[in-house]
Scaffold this motif. Structure first.
Motif, PDB file in Angstrom:
ATOM      1  N   SER A 105      47.441  48.822  34.286  1.00  0.00           N
ATOM      2  CA  SER A 105      46.538  47.685  34.165  1.00  0.00           C
ATOM      3  C   SER A 105      45.672  47.801  32.933  1.00  0.00           C
ATOM      4  O   SER A 105      45.288  48.899  32.535  1.00  0.00           O
ATOM      5  CB  SER A 105      45.621  47.603  35.399  1.00  0.00           C
ATOM      6  OG  SER A 105      44.642  46.595  35.237  1.00  0.00           O
ATOM      7  N   GLU A 142      45.251  46.588  45.325  1.00  0.00           N
ATOM      8  CA  GLU A 142      46.569  46.099  44.916  1.00  0.00           C
ATOM      9  C   GLU A 142      47.686  46.767  45.700  1.00  0.00           C
ATOM     10  O   GLU A 142      48.865  46.466  45.482  1.00  0.00           O
ATOM     11  CB  GLU A 142      46.784  46.323  43.417  1.00  0.00           C
ATOM     12  CG  GLU A 142      45.873  45.489  42.525  1.00  0.00           C
ATOM     13  CD  GLU A 142      46.153  43.998  42.640  1.00  0.00           C
ATOM     14  OE1 GLU A 142      47.281  43.631  43.030  1.00  0.00           O
ATOM     15  OE2 GLU A 142      45.237  43.203  42.363  1.00  0.00           O
ATOM     16  N   THR A 185      54.624  45.559  40.722  1.00  0.00           N
ATOM     17  CA  THR A 185      54.049  45.727  39.385  1.00  0.00           C
ATOM     18  C   THR A 185      55.123  46.139  38.396  1.00  0.00           C
ATOM     19  O   THR A 185      54.976  47.100  37.669  1.00  0.00           O
ATOM     20  CB  THR A 185      52.922  46.777  39.399  1.00  0.00           C
ATOM     21  OG1 THR A 185      53.454  48.015  39.895  1.00  0.00           O
ATOM     22  CG2 THR A 185      51.789  46.344  40.288  1.00  0.00           C
ATOM     23  N   VAL A 199      44.291  37.797  38.837  1.00  0.00           N
ATOM     24  CA  VAL A 199      45.687  37.659  39.215  1.00  0.00           C
ATOM     25  C   VAL A 199      46.497  36.944  38.157  1.00  0.00           C
ATOM     26  O   VAL A 199      47.632  36.564  38.388  1.00  0.00           O
ATOM     27  CB  VAL A 199      45.831  36.910  40.566  1.00  0.00           C
ATOM     28  CG1 VAL A 199      45.222  37.724  41.675  1.00  0.00           C
ATOM     29  CG2 VAL A 199      45.181  35.534  40.513  1.00  0.00           C
ATOM     30  N   LYS A 216      50.639  37.221  37.366  1.00  0.00           N
ATOM     31  CA  LYS A 216      51.489  37.674  38.462  1.00  0.00           C
ATOM     32  C   LYS A 216      52.525  36.602  38.760  1.00  0.00           C
ATOM     33  O   LYS A 216      52.240  35.414  38.732  1.00  0.00           O
ATOM     34  CB  LYS A 216      50.646  37.990  39.693  1.00  0.00           C
ATOM     35  CG  LYS A 216      49.754  39.201  39.480  1.00  0.00           C
ATOM     36  CD  LYS A 216      49.157  39.670  40.786  1.00  0.00           C
ATOM     37  CE  LYS A 216      48.305  40.896  40.551  1.00  0.00           C
ATOM     38  NZ  LYS A 216      47.717  41.424  41.780  1.00  0.00           N
ATOM     39  N   ILE A 265      51.053  38.766  45.183  1.00  0.00           N
ATOM     40  CA  ILE A 265      49.619  39.017  45.289  1.00  0.00           C
ATOM     41  C   ILE A 265      49.102  38.897  46.714  1.00  0.00           C
ATOM     42  O   ILE A 265      47.955  39.219  46.978  1.00  0.00           O
ATOM     43  CB  ILE A 265      48.812  38.075  44.381  1.00  0.00           C
ATOM     44  CG1 ILE A 265      49.155  36.622  44.652  1.00  0.00           C
ATOM     45  CG2 ILE A 265      49.019  38.418  42.936  1.00  0.00           C
ATOM     46  CD1 ILE A 265      48.379  35.655  43.778  1.00  0.00           C
ATOM     47  N   THR A 273      48.935  40.710  49.183  1.00  0.00           N
ATOM     48  CA  THR A 273      49.031  42.082  49.655  1.00  0.00           C
ATOM     49  C   THR A 273      48.636  42.152  51.120  1.00  0.00           C
ATOM     50  O   THR A 273      47.612  41.618  51.520  1.00  0.00           O
ATOM     51  CB  THR A 273      48.099  43.003  48.848  1.00  0.00           C
ATOM     52  OG1 THR A 273      48.317  42.743  47.462  1.00  0.00           O
ATOM     53  CG2 THR A 273      48.364  44.462  49.158  1.00  0.00           C
ATOM     54  N   GLU A 299      41.823  35.888  45.082  1.00  0.00           N
ATOM     55  CA  GLU A 299      41.909  37.317  44.802  1.00  0.00           C
ATOM     56  C   GLU A 299      40.800  38.098  45.477  1.00  0.00           C
ATOM     57  O   GLU A 299      41.001  39.227  45.931  1.00  0.00           O
ATOM     58  CB  GLU A 299      41.869  37.561  43.289  1.00  0.00           C
ATOM     59  CG  GLU A 299      40.647  36.933  42.646  1.00  0.00           C
ATOM     60  CD  GLU A 299      40.540  37.208  41.158  1.00  0.00           C
ATOM     61  OE1 GLU A 299      41.138  38.186  40.701  1.00  0.00           O
ATOM     62  OE2 GLU A 299      39.845  36.448  40.479  1.00  0.00           O
ATOM     63  N   LYS A 342      41.291  41.047  48.286  1.00  0.00           N
ATOM     64  CA  LYS A 342      40.739  42.396  48.154  1.00  0.00           C
ATOM     65  C   LYS A 342      39.879  42.747  49.369  1.00  0.00           C
ATOM     66  O   LYS A 342      39.900  43.880  49.854  1.00  0.00           O
ATOM     67  CB  LYS A 342      39.934  42.504  46.861  1.00  0.00           C
ATOM     68  CG  LYS A 342      40.795  42.471  45.594  1.00  0.00           C
ATOM     69  CD  LYS A 342      39.941  42.476  44.339  1.00  0.00           C
ATOM     70  CE  LYS A 342      40.813  42.359  43.082  1.00  0.00           C
ATOM     71  NZ  LYS A 342      41.704  43.522  42.888  1.00  0.00           N
TER      72      LYS A 342
END
Length: 286
Positions: free
Chosen positions: A47, A67, A109, A121, A124, A130, A132, A225, A229
């Motif tokens: 990243s 992630e 990734t 994001v 992506k 994304i 997750t 996002e 998270k």
């Protein structure tokens, strides 16, 4: 250093004043992984994110966890700036060494992340990459609740602890509160996703995940996002000073997360799982 002073001309109607202004620093940070596969040492850049310097190790740990690249703090042997192997920009490269026998999950990734300060994001390939899956199953999650009167007080508490925002007016913040309203953690960054990764990275380091018995307060809007998270960290109550996006609401509903937006001036909107927010009972009400 998180703040820099620059010359500026301040204009007020026809009056001009030559002075200086404090700005939040924005610089790139590269996250590199070091791990072994079949006794072969791998070094991989995963990243590059635009961030405000400070709490870089927490940012790296939080990013890797949210992630889904690492599963726990126990996967990480060491995190530090790349002072030895990096010839340039040592302070802007973080090397994350995984423990022996731990291989990162890099299935989503295949290409390196590039993350701007405004979007965590960008680039992506699909929603599937994304979305997750949260790693925590929260027990008795319907017993978790927060008082509406308590929620009203949180933005002012956060504002009083936004040190860099107070100097610059240009930073996002994420704050972690107990269900009783005690402020436990605050992290700031030019990127709202970075501020949350720093917060979750700090919680990961302290060994207090999952964060189900906590309230997450976001200083700005609630995007997909940020909800993703929060889900990864086991958070069940999110309050945002700004608006949520449609996809954030969709994801919060999917994972049974209470999401409130526009929290200011003793007002807020409840978008999902409103049963967790308790209101005072007034005389004469049923």
């Amino acid at each position: 250093m998180s703040v820099i002073n620059v010359p500026v001309t301040k204009v007020n109607n026809a009056d001009c004043l030559e002075t200086s202004d404090a700005l939040a620093i924005e610089e790139p940070m590269e996250i590199r992984l070091e791990y072994k596969v079949d006794d072969e040492l791998k070094n991989q850049s995963v990243s590059v994110t635009m961030r405000t310097p400070g709490n870089d190790a927490e940012l790296a740990a939080g990013f890797l966890f949210t992630e889904g690249i690492v599963g726990s703090a126990g996967d990480i042997a060491n995190i530090d700036h790349c002072f030895i192997a990096c010839a340039e920009n040592k302070e802007n490269v973080i090397q994350v060494k995984l423990k022996e026998g731990i291989a990162p999950d890099l299935k989503n990734t295949g290409r390196n992340f590039y993350t701007t300060s405004s979007c965590g994001v960008c680039g992506k390939g699909s929603i599937d990459a994304i979305r997750t899956v949260g790693s925590f199953i929260v027990q008795n999650e319907d017993l978790i609740s927060a008082d509406s009167e308590l929620l009203y007080t949180l933005p002012d508490i956060l504002l009083g602890h936004q040190r860099i925002f107070g100097e610059t007016g240009g930073l996002h913040a994420s704050a972690l509160f107990s269900l009783d309203g005690e402020l436990l953690l605050v992290r700031e960054d030019v990127g709202r996703h970075n501020a949350l990764d720093k917060l979750i990275g700090a919680a990961l380091k302290q060994g207090i995940l999952p964060l189900d018995n906590h309230i997450l307060l976001l200083s700005g809007r609630a995007s997909f996002e940020l909800v993703q998270k929060a889900v990864m960290a086991g958070i069940k109550i999110i309050a945002a000073v700004g608006a949520p996006s449609s996809l954030a609401v969709e994801l919060a509903a999917e994972f049974n997360v209470t999401l409130a937006g526009f929290l200011r001036n003793r007002r807020f909107n409840i978008y999902t799982a409103g049963r967790r927010i308790l209101f005072p009972v007034h005389e004469g009400s049923n």
